[in-house]
Structures are given as C-alpha cells and as structure tokens.
Scaffold this motif. Structure first.
Motif, PDB file in Angstrom:
ATOM      1  N   GLU A   1       0.823  -1.216   0.000  1.00 18.42           N
ATOM      2  CA  GLU A   1       0.000   0.000   0.000  1.00 18.42           C
ATOM      3  C   GLU A   1       0.861   1.273   0.000  1.00 18.42           C
ATOM      4  O   GLU A   1       0.326   2.385   0.060  1.00 18.42           O
ATOM      5  CB  GLU A   1      -0.919  -0.003   1.230  1.00 18.42           C
ATOM      6  N   ASN A   2       2.193   1.075  -0.040  1.00 18.54           N
ATOM      7  CA  ASN A   2       3.148   2.198  -0.068  1.00 18.54           C
ATOM      8  C   ASN A   2       3.090   3.071   1.189  1.00 18.54           C
ATOM      9  O   ASN A   2       3.414   4.264   1.146  1.00 18.54           O
ATOM     10  CB  ASN A   2       2.923   3.079  -1.315  1.00 18.54           C
TER      11      ASN A   2
ATOM     12  N   HIS B   1       6.281   3.642  18.543  1.00 19.49           N
ATOM     13  CA  HIS B   1       7.694   3.671  18.161  1.00 19.49           C
ATOM     14  C   HIS B   1       7.950   2.764  16.954  1.00 19.49           C
ATOM     15  O   HIS B   1       8.651   3.143  16.009  1.00 19.49           O
ATOM     16  CB  HIS B   1       8.539   3.221  19.357  1.00 19.49           C
ATOM     17  N   PHE B   2       7.365   1.568  16.969  1.00 21.92           N
ATOM     18  CA  PHE B   2       7.521   0.586  15.890  1.00 21.92           C
ATOM     19  C   PHE B   2       6.960   1.153  14.579  1.00 21.92           C
ATOM     20  O   PHE B   2       7.612   1.086  13.535  1.00 21.92           O
ATOM     21  CB  PHE B   2       6.795  -0.703  16.281  1.00 21.92           C
ATOM     22  N   LEU B   3       5.761   1.730  14.664  1.00 23.48           N
ATOM     23  CA  LEU B   3       5.102   2.239  13.461  1.00 23.48           C
ATOM     24  C   LEU B   3       5.886   3.357  12.787  1.00 23.48           C
ATOM     25  O   LEU B   3       6.086   3.339  11.568  1.00 23.48           O
ATOM     26  CB  LEU B   3       3.704   2.747  13.817  1.00 23.48           C
ATOM     27  N   TYR B   4       6.334   4.320  13.577  1.00 21.42           N
ATOM     28  CA  TYR B   4       7.057   5.445  12.983  1.00 21.42           C
ATOM     29  C   TYR B   4       8.366   4.998  12.337  1.00 21.42           C
ATOM     30  O   TYR B   4       8.851   5.628  11.389  1.00 21.42           O
ATOM     31  CB  TYR B   4       7.327   6.527  14.030  1.00 21.42           C
ATOM     32  N   GLY B   5       8.929   3.894  12.811  1.00 23.44           N
ATOM     33  CA  GLY B   5      10.178   3.391  12.243  1.00 23.44           C
ATOM     34  C   GLY B   5      10.026   2.702  10.904  1.00 23.44           C
ATOM     35  O   GLY B   5      10.984   2.618  10.134  1.00 23.44           O
ATOM     36  N   ILE B   6       8.819   2.206  10.604  1.00 21.39           N
ATOM     37  CA  ILE B   6       8.633   1.437   9.363  1.00 21.39           C
ATOM     38  C   ILE B   6       7.841   2.191   8.301  1.00 21.39           C
ATOM     39  O   ILE B   6       7.756   1.737   7.158  1.00 21.39           O
ATOM     40  CB  ILE B   6       7.921   0.085   9.643  1.00 21.39           C
TER      41      ILE B   6
ATOM     42  N   THR C   1       6.475   5.116   5.600  1.00 19.72           N
ATOM     43  CA  THR C   1       6.860   6.134   4.630  1.00 19.72           C
ATOM     44  C   THR C   1       6.235   7.465   5.083  1.00 19.72           C
ATOM     45  O   THR C   1       5.509   7.508   6.082  1.00 19.72           O
ATOM     46  CB  THR C   1       6.308   5.787   3.240  1.00 19.72           C
ATOM     47  N   LEU C   2       6.486   8.521   4.341  1.00 20.82           N
ATOM     48  CA  LEU C   2       5.884   9.811   4.656  1.00 20.82           C
ATOM     49  C   LEU C   2       4.355   9.707   4.616  1.00 20.82           C
ATOM     50  O   LEU C   2       3.663  10.259   5.479  1.00 20.82           O
ATOM     51  CB  LEU C   2       6.370  10.883   3.668  1.00 20.82           C
ATOM     52  N   SER C   3       3.837   8.982   3.632  1.00 18.96           N
ATOM     53  CA  SER C   3       2.384   8.774   3.537  1.00 18.96           C
ATOM     54  C   SER C   3       1.859   8.041   4.767  1.00 18.96           C
ATOM     55  O   SER C   3       0.767   8.337   5.267  1.00 18.96           O
ATOM     56  CB  SER C   3       2.037   7.977   2.277  1.00 18.96           C
ATOM     57  N   GLY C   4       2.654   7.086   5.244  1.00 22.45           N
ATOM     58  CA  GLY C   4       2.285   6.344   6.438  1.00 22.45           C
ATOM     59  C   GLY C   4       2.249   7.226   7.667  1.00 22.45           C
ATOM     60  O   GLY C   4       1.348   7.110   8.511  1.00 22.45           O
TER      61      GLY C   4
END
Length: 206
Positions: free
Chosen positions: A135-136, A181-186, A188-191
C-alpha cells in the motif's frame, strides 16, 4: 463445552483476572458461583485445567479478533489501530499479577500463550507488514521476517516486564508506546500522515 462448564469457566475467569490465579482458590470460585466445590470438580480436574481452558478460549477469541481487524481495516495502519482498540478493551480489567501467576504457577498455559505469539501473532504481523509495503505506507526496504520476529519478542517482553508487574504501567500503556515507536520506524511519509490522521480521529472520539 456444556453450559454449566462454560458458566463456571466464565465466572472463574472474572475472579482470576481481578485477583490473579494464585490467590483465588476452588473454594472461592464455588462460593462466588453459589455451588458446591464438588460440582466444579465434576467439570474440571483442578485449577490448572481450568486455567488451561481459560487461556485456550482467550487465544481463540484473540485469533478471531485479529482476523476481524484484518478484514475491516482500510489499510495496514488502520489494522494496527483497530488491534490496539481491541487490546485496550480486553486488557482494561486485567490485574498485572495475572501474567506473573500464569508463568510461575501455570506454566503449561503460559507456554501455550507464548507459542500463540510466536505463530499466530508472528504471521499476523508479517502479513500486516507485507500489506503496508504493497500500500506504499510502509518502507519497501524493511525485512518483514526480521521485524515480525522482533515485534513478537517485543510483545513477549511486555508480559514479563517489571514495569508492568510492579503496577507502574498497564500492559496496554507499554504496548501502545512500543507500537507507536515501531510504526514510525517502518512508515513512509504517507504512512506518517495516516498515523497522525488516525491518532487525531481517536482523540476526537474519546
């Protein structure tokens, strides 16, 4: 499982979750239910068997909820937020001592829970990472196998952490912090934009 056995187990679970396994006796359960201890032993050999049934049922419910979150989520990040909402509700009434008691006094049930993490949760996390990449919204250069293994170890650690067992933080608070913490590490900018959108949406519904 017949209705009597199910009723006994449901009421025993309430006591276990509130006070821990060690401090709740079969006499306590019988008194709470208003039945004889003999009736309990007709349905369960001992407290250890009761705890094993309880954990088995809880893990089955967890598995069903993970599938539901996967199916209902708009995207991989939404799936994680839905899972966190489920965890918040599930863990709200659980005394942290439960996990200490489970490991120390009902180790077979504890090992079953850890095994569930290493299989079902691992597969769920890996599938979520792969979904996010497609999903980029998760970085394409992440190693899904390594991160899924690391995530499982991270979750397992929370059940044994002194931060939780001491009562300083709830299990949900620690998992939420680690998840952010986990989410921000994986991502993209869109994420990152999606994380902020879902976070703001959750704050508005509180």
């Amino acid at each position: 499982m017949d209705k009597v056995e199910e009723h006994i187990l449901n009421e025993a679970e309430k006591l276990f979750m509130k006070f821990g396994m060690r401090s709740v006796t079969m006499d306590d359960i019988a008194k709470h239910l208003g039945i004889s201890k003999k009736t309990i032993y007709v349905n369960f050999k001992d407290k250890n068997e009761m705890v094993m049934h309880m954990i088995t049922n809880m893990l089955h419910k967890d598995e069903c909820n993970m599938v539901e979150c996967q199916c209902n989520a708009k995207d991989a990040i939404d799936e994680i937020f839905l899972m966190m909402d489920f965890l918040k509700q599930m863990l709200a009434g659980i005394n942290p001592i439960v996990f200490y008691d489970l490991e120390k006094y009902h180790n077979e049930a504890y090992k079953l829970m850890m095994s569930f993490h290493e299989t079902h949760i691992y597969n769920c996390v890996k599938a979520n990472l792969e979904r996010g990449i497609s999903e980029n919204i998760f970085r394409k250069d992440i190693n899904t196998e390594i991160l899924a293994q690391a995530r499982v170890k991270q979750i397992n650690w929370t059940f044994e952490a002194e931060l939780i067992r001491s009562g300083k933080y709830s299990l949900y608070e620690v998992i939420q912090e680690l998840t952010t913490h986990f989410l921000y590490g994986i991502c993209t900018l869109s994420g990152h934009i999606l994380i902020n959108n879902y976070t703001n949406k959750n704050k508005q519904t509180i």
